[in-house]
Motif scaffolding. Sequence first.
Motif, PDB file in Angstrom:
ATOM      1  N   GLU B 568     -60.556  -0.092  42.455  1.00 37.47           N
ATOM      2  CA  GLU B 568     -59.852  -0.349  41.198  1.00 37.47           C
ATOM      3  C   GLU B 568     -58.532   0.441  41.146  1.00 37.47           C
ATOM      4  O   GLU B 568     -57.506  -0.070  40.696  1.00 37.47           O
ATOM      5  CB  GLU B 568     -60.750   0.036  40.007  1.00 37.47           C
ATOM      6  N   ALA B 569     -58.553   1.670  41.651  1.00 37.81           N
ATOM      7  CA  ALA B 569     -57.314   2.453  41.720  1.00 37.81           C
ATOM      8  C   ALA B 569     -56.291   1.713  42.578  1.00 37.81           C
ATOM      9  O   ALA B 569     -55.098   1.637  42.257  1.00 37.81           O
ATOM     10  CB  ALA B 569     -57.610   3.839  42.301  1.00 37.81           C
ATOM     11  N   LEU B 570     -56.793   1.129  43.657  1.00 41.46           N
ATOM     12  CA  LEU B 570     -55.940   0.394  44.581  1.00 41.46           C
ATOM     13  C   LEU B 570     -55.308  -0.819  43.896  1.00 41.46           C
ATOM     14  O   LEU B 570     -54.098  -1.065  44.019  1.00 41.46           O
ATOM     15  CB  LEU B 570     -56.831  -0.053  45.738  1.00 41.46           C
ATOM     16  N   VAL B 571     -56.124  -1.559  43.177  1.00 45.00           N
ATOM     17  CA  VAL B 571     -55.629  -2.743  42.464  1.00 45.00           C
ATOM     18  C   VAL B 571     -54.516  -2.333  41.504  1.00 45.00           C
ATOM     19  O   VAL B 571     -53.465  -2.974  41.421  1.00 45.00           O
ATOM     20  CB  VAL B 571     -56.804  -3.404  41.702  1.00 45.00           C
ATOM     21  N   ARG B 572     -54.748  -1.237  40.821  1.00 45.92           N
ATOM     22  CA  ARG B 572     -53.749  -0.811  39.839  1.00 45.92           C
ATOM     23  C   ARG B 572     -52.456  -0.358  40.512  1.00 45.92           C
ATOM     24  O   ARG B 572     -51.361  -0.610  40.005  1.00 45.92           O
ATOM     25  CB  ARG B 572     -54.320   0.300  38.960  1.00 45.92           C
ATOM     26  N   ALA B 573     -52.570   0.295  41.664  1.00 49.67           N
ATOM     27  CA  ALA B 573     -51.360   0.711  42.387  1.00 49.67           C
ATOM     28  C   ALA B 573     -50.608  -0.512  42.896  1.00 49.67           C
ATOM     29  O   ALA B 573     -49.374  -0.579  42.804  1.00 49.67           O
ATOM     30  CB  ALA B 573     -51.735   1.647  43.537  1.00 49.67           C
ATOM     31  N   VAL B 574     -51.339  -1.492  43.398  1.00 47.64           N
ATOM     32  CA  VAL B 574     -50.697  -2.721  43.888  1.00 47.64           C
ATOM     33  C   VAL B 574     -49.972  -3.411  42.735  1.00 47.64           C
ATOM     34  O   VAL B 574     -48.824  -3.860  42.880  1.00 47.64           O
ATOM     35  CB  VAL B 574     -51.752  -3.671  44.518  1.00 47.64           C
ATOM     36  N   ASP B 575     -50.634  -3.495  41.588  1.00 46.92           N
ATOM     37  CA  ASP B 575     -50.001  -4.159  40.446  1.00 46.92           C
ATOM     38  C   ASP B 575     -48.710  -3.452  40.030  1.00 46.92           C
ATOM     39  O   ASP B 575     -47.743  -4.088  39.622  1.00 46.92           O
ATOM     40  CB  ASP B 575     -50.985  -4.234  39.271  1.00 46.92           C
ATOM     41  N   LYS B 576     -48.703  -2.147  40.184  1.00 48.72           N
ATOM     42  CA  LYS B 576     -47.474  -1.418  39.857  1.00 48.72           C
ATOM     43  C   LYS B 576     -46.353  -1.775  40.831  1.00 48.72           C
ATOM     44  O   LYS B 576     -45.189  -1.878  40.442  1.00 48.72           O
ATOM     45  CB  LYS B 576     -47.719   0.092  39.890  1.00 48.72           C
TER      46      LYS B 576
END
Lengths: 285, 818
Positions: B568-576
């Motif tokens: 989930e942290a990864l998804v959020r970083a990608v979205d940024k």
Amino acid sequence: MIPAAFEYVAPTSVEEALAALAEHGDDAKIIAGGQSLLPVLRMRLNAPEWVIDLGRIDSLRGVRDGGDHLVIGAMTTHHDVGRDPLVHEHALLISKAITHLADAQVRHRGTFGGALAHADPAGDLGAPALALGSTFVVQGPGGTREIPGADFFVDLFETAISDDEILTEVRVPKHDGWGASYEKFVRIAHQWPIVAVAATVRLEGDTIAEARVGLTNMGSTPLRAHAVEEALAGRPATEDAVAGAAALVADGTNPPSDLNGDADYRRHIATVMTRRAVLAAAGRG
Amino acid sequence: MTATQEPAAQAEIGRDRRRKEDQRLITGRTRWTDNITLPGMLHLAMVRSPFAHARITSIDTSAAKAGRNVVTVLTGADLGEAQGACINAWPVVEDQVTPDHLPMPTDRVAFAGETVAVVVARSAAEARDAAELVEVDYEELPAALDLKEAAAAHESGGTLAHPDLGTNVTAVWRFDSAEAGTGGDVEAAIAEARDSGILIEREYRQQRLIPAFMEPRSVVVDPTGEQITIWSATQIPHILRFALAATTGVPESKIRVIAPDVGGGFGGKLQQTPEEMIAFAVARRLGKPVKFTETRSESLLTAHHGRDQWQRLTLAATKEGTVTGLKVDLLADLGAYVAIVGGGVPVLGAFMFNAIYKFPAYQFQTTNVLTNKAWTDAYRGAGRPEATYAIERLMDELAAEVGVDPLEIRERNWINHEEFPFTTVAGLEYDSGNYEAATARAKEMFGYDALRAEQAERRARGDKVQLGLGVSTFTEMCGLAPSRVLGSLNYGAGGWEHAEVRMLATGTVEVVTGASAHGQGHETAFSQIVADRLGVPFEDVEILHGDTQISHKGLDTYGSRSLVVGGEALVRAVDKVIEKARPVAAHLLEASADDLEFSGGSFTVKGTDQGMAIQEIATAVFAAHNLPDGMEPSLDSEATYDPVNFNYPHGTHLCAVEVDTETGQVKLRKYVCCDDIGVVINPLIVAGQVHGGLVQGIAQALWEEAIYDENGTLVTGSFVDYLLPTAADTITFEIDHTTSPSTTNSLGTKGVGEAGTIASTPAVVNAVVDAVRHLGVNDITMPCTPERVWRAINDGSSGGETTEAAMPHFDETEGGVQ
Ligand SMILES: Cc1cc2nc3c(=O)[nH]c(=O)nc-3n(C[C@H](O)[C@H](O)[C@H](O)COP(=O)(O)OP(=O)(O)OC[C@H]3O[C@@H](n4cnc5c(N)ncnc54)[C@H](O)[C@@H]3O)c2cc1C
């Protein structure tokens, strides 16, 4: 796991090996396949100053036809013995036992002679060798001598081989046409037997004419179950008859108690495995 | 500029990707810790106590110091405070009794295998040789070994594992649904059941297990740089760095911890070990790099063990089999010290005894006890397999009592799929699930009815080989953990995870994760997530982890957390990254940001064929020649994610065994499971996790047990006696999935790392008991050895204790040369 430092020699003849053994005496250990000795050294349960490797002595390797018996060289690996057509034809019981012995890696390094000289009562080869009436040939400073099977195994990890002798070959009387089975009772596949029973029988029609039964891990040495053999001779190869004979198997045995089962349980298992082994050897399994 | 990229042909998520890390792992080309050799490196060997409990009266190192190529020999007293301490991160109660744990004790050893001196030599062999020459005099003390006796020692005047503490009980942790307001009063339910319902009272043993990871632990410390660098075969590089700094006084910024490729852990490498601390202290003292790699024997003896509980259980139900209350009273053996999670392991189980069921009343208590044995800590599932075992065995007993099929009794009590989200009697909110669907699918795969018919037929015939069918359902709390929840439980850290995405100039992507893989396949699964979300080729994504210099923030890998929290942290970083790229795309495409759509890795201007790939944007940002005014020339982004809730995978497992009633031998016949782990990123990796987990759980049921003798010596000190199964002992597993996406993370994923282990143990034991229940058996102690099964059949016991002796295949007296 690192063994203590040792000196290493790899002679190419039995005579040279015996000379090395004579020279270093108590400070030396023979290494065959190393599958039992190396763990001992690596766990530092023993620390010989010299290790004498028999691996380069070609004359100790291979299976020959000796007329009424087979000659199995001490340094023949489990793998080679297990695949040998002569062994399959004349001493089927040994072929059967080897299919259950350890794993492929160990079978490629461990040797027939090494396993027998090691004399682990849980080893898979002692009982078949005994049951088949094998003779053990050792060579020492005074020449060779033949040790009958009944005298070879003395105690836990102890044989009649003297400190200055080497086991060179095992002579196994031919048992042509005998059926054979090795019933090994284990909890996981690559385990030493909790109990195992080696049985080979000669049938005449539906009757068991002769039977030979050996026991693994039912005492401090491999054992021969004479009472069962006698009870089987001349009996029909039926479940009931065989069960009756098998019931005698535990008499006089002194099996160990350990975390795989206590002595009473082993006696019970020996009875069941004997019945199954004999019936399987008679083609009724 | 036109759209340069075709939309991704196949979605990465859900694809059976072979693991990209396997090439290097399987061929041995990788850098395991023990492969690391540094210039001038010295080697360590540990001198270990043969006694479970003894006072150290003297240590004479002079002969060892004179050994060939020996640099020095050090004791705990020599190292003093520099050796730091092994920490407990989770004092489960405020007044927990916690013995000091020095990496090398100076005056007293508390379990066999504890290190009392360390030899430093130029080679590992020389260090080992000299270790034999260290003369340690001990005065043996009585050892606290039996868990039940140890628990009562403060009252009975029995033996204390640490005499100064006055008790072996470190903590009593309790939960009561009536007190917590999450349910009713369990004592009332029990009284009513005793009067007019069904009461099942049992005591189950969770035997001690050894995690037995494939790569023994190893540590290399290099003190020669500005930062002291530690390579360790650990699951927790970040936590290790924290512990080193906190207990040695070396500033955290001066410590770099690297977990290179690590060969398995199963929780067994979730530890700050004495050996790591000793290597760190020795390297600092000598100013030279040092290495210590344990032998397998040392690993079995001293790496932490798992499980080891007595469970006293009372299940209250109506005559029809509706459960009205459950009371759990545990004794948990922590061994000689309270390890890093330590007493938290039974507490993690506390929330799971009610499992998938709607129990109205629940009470749990664990008494955590010290003994003079190896310390225990997390082992695959940590607390939850123990809980699942207890309840799933009880549900079978209840079914037998009511006289209905075990699946039916579960159905009468489980949470129906329409009832999610569901708040349980333990106070947790289950996010999603469908027990009906998973069970129906498992039954169908199993051929349940046909096997039941065969069982009846064999029973009727009095066959010597009886068939048993075992059922187990499970759920677990995955994704450790919401930091606030951890705080409320007095845990010493949070449960967030961190990720960074770096867009490189040439269009490839580096992803940094704080999760620290040790065999799970993170590199592949995380690459798939990034490839899908960012629309870049799978091959263009590189996952970096396990080095505190690269991955400066993280809380590592355990508790089925990497995907659900780290992902989930990864998804959020990608979205940024995507949001940073959007204005650049708008600028270069001369369009309004609002008119851009991002899909398949490209921004396109709505209604036109104008577009630009994110990888092209990365190159443009690198050049920074033509960016929107005031924009920072970087797309790189990071995110730290703290979960708001756990997630709750579940599954139904069915096992058929054949029991040879003549010998007690158990043979696996069939095993199927249908797990619901939400959305699956990579089915192949999931299958691997499930298969491996099943074997570990089956091994607890049938084979594995760490046994100590009456002196406190570990009898199962090698794989000759600690029976670890191989492929030859297992059968083909049939696995499938239902999918109830998690509602607590954006990918809808749930944890899978522990699933197989948790459910399989009770499924197998239930099957074994089911095979012989008609012979008067209602329990068999684990592991269900042939001897125990046979004794249970023959004397109606649960099989009893095993004899505490090993098979002596390696002659100790051989040759007389000692
Ligand atoms: C993992 C593993 C599993 C195993 N499982 C089994 C099993 O299931 N069943 C089983 O039966 N065995 C098993 N073994 C043991 C295996 O069969 C060994 O090969 C055997 O016990 C020893 O044979 P070796 O050739 O390796 O002898 P070594 O280890 O080299 O020697 C063993 C001993 O015999 C002495 N010796 C060797 N050769 C001679 C000789 N010619 N003359 C005099 N003394 C000699 C040595 O000095 C030493 O004391 C296993 C071993 C391992 C490592």
